[in-house]
Design a protein around this motif. Structure first.
Motif, PDB file in Angstrom:
ATOM      1  N   SER A 111       0.789  -1.408  -0.001  1.00  0.00           N
ATOM      2  CA  SER A 111       0.141   0.106   0.006  1.00  0.00           C
ATOM      3  C   SER A 111       0.961   1.338   0.178  1.00  0.00           C
ATOM      4  CB  SER A 111      -0.846   0.066   1.253  1.00  0.00           C
ATOM      5  OG  SER A 111      -1.704  -1.185   1.274  1.00  0.00           O
ATOM      6  N   TYR A 112       0.028   2.257  -0.540  1.00  0.00           N
ATOM      7  CA  TYR A 112       1.067   3.504  -0.645  1.00  0.00           C
ATOM      8  C   TYR A 112       0.117   4.755  -0.540  1.00  0.00           C
ATOM      9  CZ  TYR A 112       4.184   6.834  -3.031  1.00  0.00           C
ATOM     10  OH  TYR A 112       5.003   8.157  -3.443  1.00  0.00           O
ATOM     11  N   ARG A 113       0.619   5.885   0.000  1.00  0.00           N
ATOM     12  CA  ARG A 113       0.214   7.255  -0.087  1.00  0.00           C
ATOM     13  C   ARG A 113       1.193   8.241  -0.328  1.00  0.00           C
ATOM     14  NH1 ARG A 113      -3.538   8.030   4.653  1.00  0.00           N
ATOM     15  NH2 ARG A 113      -4.992   7.169   3.286  1.00  0.00           N
ATOM     16  N   ALA A 114       0.983   9.112  -1.345  1.00  0.00           N
ATOM     17  CA  ALA A 114       1.905  10.123  -1.641  1.00  0.00           C
ATOM     18  C   ALA A 114       1.844  11.128  -0.477  1.00  0.00           C
ATOM     19  CB  ALA A 114       1.384  10.760  -3.062  1.00  0.00           C
ATOM     20  N   PRO A 115       2.800  11.939  -0.265  1.00  0.00           N
ATOM     21  CA  PRO A 115       2.735  13.000   0.520  1.00  0.00           C
ATOM     22  C   PRO A 115       1.925  14.190   0.122  1.00  0.00           C
ATOM     23  CG  PRO A 115       5.181  12.133   0.107  1.00  0.00           C
ATOM     24  CD  PRO A 115       4.366  11.562  -0.843  1.00  0.00           C
ATOM     25  N   ALA A 116       1.198  14.428   1.016  1.00  0.00           N
ATOM     26  CA  ALA A 116       0.070  15.654   0.686  1.00  0.00           C
ATOM     27  C   ALA A 116      -0.652  15.200  -0.338  1.00  0.00           C
ATOM     28  CB  ALA A 116       0.854  17.024   0.479  1.00  0.00           C
ATOM     29  N   PHE A 117      -0.935  14.022  -0.798  1.00  0.00           N
ATOM     30  CA  PHE A 117      -1.722  13.607  -1.761  1.00  0.00           C
ATOM     31  C   PHE A 117      -1.493  14.151  -3.147  1.00  0.00           C
ATOM     32  CE2 PHE A 117      -4.158  14.004   1.978  1.00  0.00           C
ATOM     33  CZ  PHE A 117      -4.390  12.619   2.403  1.00  0.00           C
ATOM     34  N   ASP A 147      -4.540  22.432  -1.771  1.00  0.00           N
ATOM     35  CA  ASP A 147      -3.081  23.210  -1.756  1.00  0.00           C
ATOM     36  C   ASP A 147      -2.270  21.846  -1.990  1.00  0.00           C
ATOM     37  OD1 ASP A 147      -4.160  25.568  -1.139  1.00  0.00           O
ATOM     38  OD2 ASP A 147      -3.950  25.607   0.967  1.00  0.00           O
ATOM     39  N   PHE A 148      -1.215  22.060  -2.997  1.00  0.00           N
ATOM     40  CA  PHE A 148      -0.102  20.983  -3.078  1.00  0.00           C
ATOM     41  C   PHE A 148      -0.506  19.652  -3.689  1.00  0.00           C
ATOM     42  CE2 PHE A 148       1.138  24.003   0.371  1.00  0.00           C
ATOM     43  CZ  PHE A 148       2.010  24.704  -0.281  1.00  0.00           C
ATOM     44  N   GLY A 149      -1.743  19.570  -4.228  1.00  0.00           N
ATOM     45  CA  GLY A 149      -2.314  18.452  -4.893  1.00  0.00           C
ATOM     46  C   GLY A 149      -3.658  18.495  -5.291  1.00  0.00           C
ATOM     47  N   GLY A 150      -4.441  17.148  -5.248  1.00  0.00           N
ATOM     48  CA  GLY A 150      -5.537  16.969  -5.855  1.00  0.00           C
ATOM     49  C   GLY A 150      -5.772  16.742  -7.127  1.00  0.00           C
ATOM     50  N   TYR A 151      -7.078  15.905  -7.195  1.00  0.00           N
ATOM     51  CA  TYR A 151      -7.262  15.460  -8.801  1.00  0.00           C
ATOM     52  C   TYR A 151      -8.745  15.567  -8.907  1.00  0.00           C
ATOM     53  CZ  TYR A 151      -6.276  11.957 -12.373  1.00  0.00           C
ATOM     54  OH  TYR A 151      -5.744  11.674 -13.480  1.00  0.00           O
ATOM     55  N   PRO A 152      -9.022  17.096  -9.132  1.00  0.00           N
ATOM     56  CA  PRO A 152     -10.527  17.362  -8.860  1.00  0.00           C
ATOM     57  C   PRO A 152     -11.399  16.734 -10.095  1.00  0.00           C
ATOM     58  CG  PRO A 152      -9.225  19.220  -9.818  1.00  0.00           C
ATOM     59  CD  PRO A 152      -8.267  18.142  -9.437  1.00  0.00           C
ATOM     60  N   GLY A 153     -10.616  16.040 -11.225  1.00  0.00           N
ATOM     61  CA  GLY A 153     -11.526  15.554 -12.453  1.00  0.00           C
ATOM     62  C   GLY A 153     -11.650  13.986 -12.246  1.00  0.00           C
ATOM     63  N   PHE A 154     -11.349  13.378 -10.942  1.00  0.00           N
ATOM     64  CA  PHE A 154     -11.157  11.942 -11.018  1.00  0.00           C
ATOM     65  C   PHE A 154     -12.272  11.306 -11.098  1.00  0.00           C
ATOM     66  CE2 PHE A 154     -10.486   7.955  -8.240  1.00  0.00           C
ATOM     67  CZ  PHE A 154      -9.328   7.318  -9.217  1.00  0.00           C
ATOM     68  N   GLY A 155     -13.266  11.919 -10.491  1.00  0.00           N
ATOM     69  CA  GLY A 155     -14.888  11.466 -10.848  1.00  0.00           C
ATOM     70  C   GLY A 155     -15.226  10.111  -9.880  1.00  0.00           C
TER      71      GLY A 155
END
Length: 291
Positions: A111-117, A147-155
Motif C-alpha cells: 500500500s502507498y500514499r503520496a505526501p500531501a496527496f 493546496d499542493f495536490g488534488g485530482y478534481p477530475g477523478f470522478g
C-alpha cells in the motif's frame, strides 16, 4: 466500509527540517504508543503509511507499529511533493522507501500514499511507477482541488481500479464533503481538527465508504513552529512569503487542543478496518475501471 490510516512522517521531518530536537522524538514516541494502546483497547487495526527513511533512522517506530499487528504502508522515502519531482526521482524515491520498509519489517509493502496527496492529472504517470515498485493499492487520490495536490477530475469517491499504460492499480480515494459548492476532506488531518464532531458524524453516515487519515502531530497539544522562508520554499517549492507561512502555520495548529479526545471518541464509536482487510473484502470484478 470505514478505513483507518495514519501517515507517519514526524520523526523524519524533525530530523531534516525542524531542528532534530530530542524532546520531540520522546513526544512522538509517547503519542504513537498512546495511539497503539487505544487501537488495542478497542481491537481496531489500521494501515500506517510510513516514510521509508524512518525505517532506517528510527526503525523502532516501524517495528512498534508492526508488533501490534497493523499494516505498514509506504509514504515515500523523503516526504517530498511528487509533482515537483521527475519520473526518475520518483522511481528512485519509491524504490528506496519500499526497500527500507521491507528490510525493516521482513514483509512485502503493498500500500502507498503520496505526501500531501501529490498525485494529479499532471503526474498520473506515478501510478505506473508504483506498480513497477510492487505497490498493489494506492490511497493518494484527493478527488478535489487542494493546496499542493488534488485530482478534481477523478470522478470517483469509492474504491476503483486504475488502468494506466498496461498496469492496473487499486485506488482508495480520500473522502470529501461539499461546503458551499467546494469539495473538502472531512475525515482526517487538519480537516478533522477544524470541523465539529457532529458534522463529522453526519458526513460519515452519508457514505458507504469513508477513508480516515491522521498524523501524530495532529494529536499533540504543543504548537508546530512557523517555518523559515528557506525551510518553506525548500519543502513546498513555492514562495515562502510571510502570508504563505502564516497560513500554513494556522492550518498546522488550529484545533489541536481537542484532537486527541475526538480521535478517542471516533475509535470508540465506529468500526474500522485497515486497507489490507478492506481490499480482501471487495469484489474487484464489479468495480469501475478508471483509464
Amino acid at each position: 466500509m470505514n478505513i483507518l490510516t495514519f501517515d507517519i512522517e514526524e520523526w523524519y521531518a524533525e530530523m531534516v527540517l525542524l531542528g532534530d530536537r530530542q524532546d520531540k522524538y520522546v513526544q512522538y514516541d509517547k503519542c504513537l504508543n498512546d495511539v497503539l494502546d487505544l487501537l488495542d483497547e478497542y481491537k481496531k487495526k489500521a494501515t500506517f503509511f510510513c516514510v521509508g527513511s524512518i525505517a532506517t533512522t528510527f526503525p523502532h517506530v516501524v517495528k512498534a507499529i508492526q508488533s501490534r499487528g497493523h499494516e505498514i504502508g509506504c509514504h515515500s522515502h523523503r516526504h517530498m511533493l511528487l509533482h515537483g519531482m521527475s519520473r526518475d526521482e520518483v522511481l528512485d524515491d519509491t524504490r528506496h522507501a519500499v526497500n527500507a520498509l521491507e528490510q525493516c519489517t521482513g514483509e512485502k509493502v503493498k500500500s502507498y500514499r503520496a505526501p500531501a496527496f501529490s498525485i494529479g492529472p499532471e503526474n498520473k504517470w506515478v501510478f505506473e511507477i508504483l506498480s513497477l515498485c510492487g505497490i498493489e493499492r494506492d490511497a493518494s487520490v484527493f478527488p478535489a482541488s487542494r493546496d499542493f495536490g488534488g485530482y478534481p477530475g477523478f470522478g470517483h469517491k469509492e474504491p476503483v481500479k486504475i488502468a494506466c499504460d498496461g498496469i492496473e492499480l487499486k485506488e482508495f480515494p480520500i473522502s470529501t464533503m461539499n461546503v458551499l459548492g467546494k469539495e473538502i476532506a472531512f475525515s482526517g488531518g487538519g480537516y478533522f481538527r477544524f470541523i465539529p464532531f457532529w458534522l463529522f458524524k453526519r458526513e460519515m453516515a452519508k457514505n458507504k465508504y469513508n477513508m480516515c487519515y491522521f498524523h501524530i502531530d495532529d494529536l499533540l497539544q504543543e504548537r508546530t513552529p512557523m517555518l523559515t522562508r528557506e525551510e518553506y520554499e525548500d519543502y513546498f517549492k513555492e514562495e515562502g512569503s510571510l502570508v504563505n507561512r502564516v497560513k500554513r502555520n494556522v492550518k498546522d495548529n488550529y484545533g489541536k487542543k481537542g484532537a486527541w479526545e475526538k480521535l478517542k471518541r471516533l475509535i470508540r464509536e465506529y468500526d474500522f478496518l485497515n486497507l489490507d482487510a478492506v481490499d480482501q473484502s471487495i469484489d474487484w470484478a464489479s468495480r469501475p475501471v478508471v483509464e
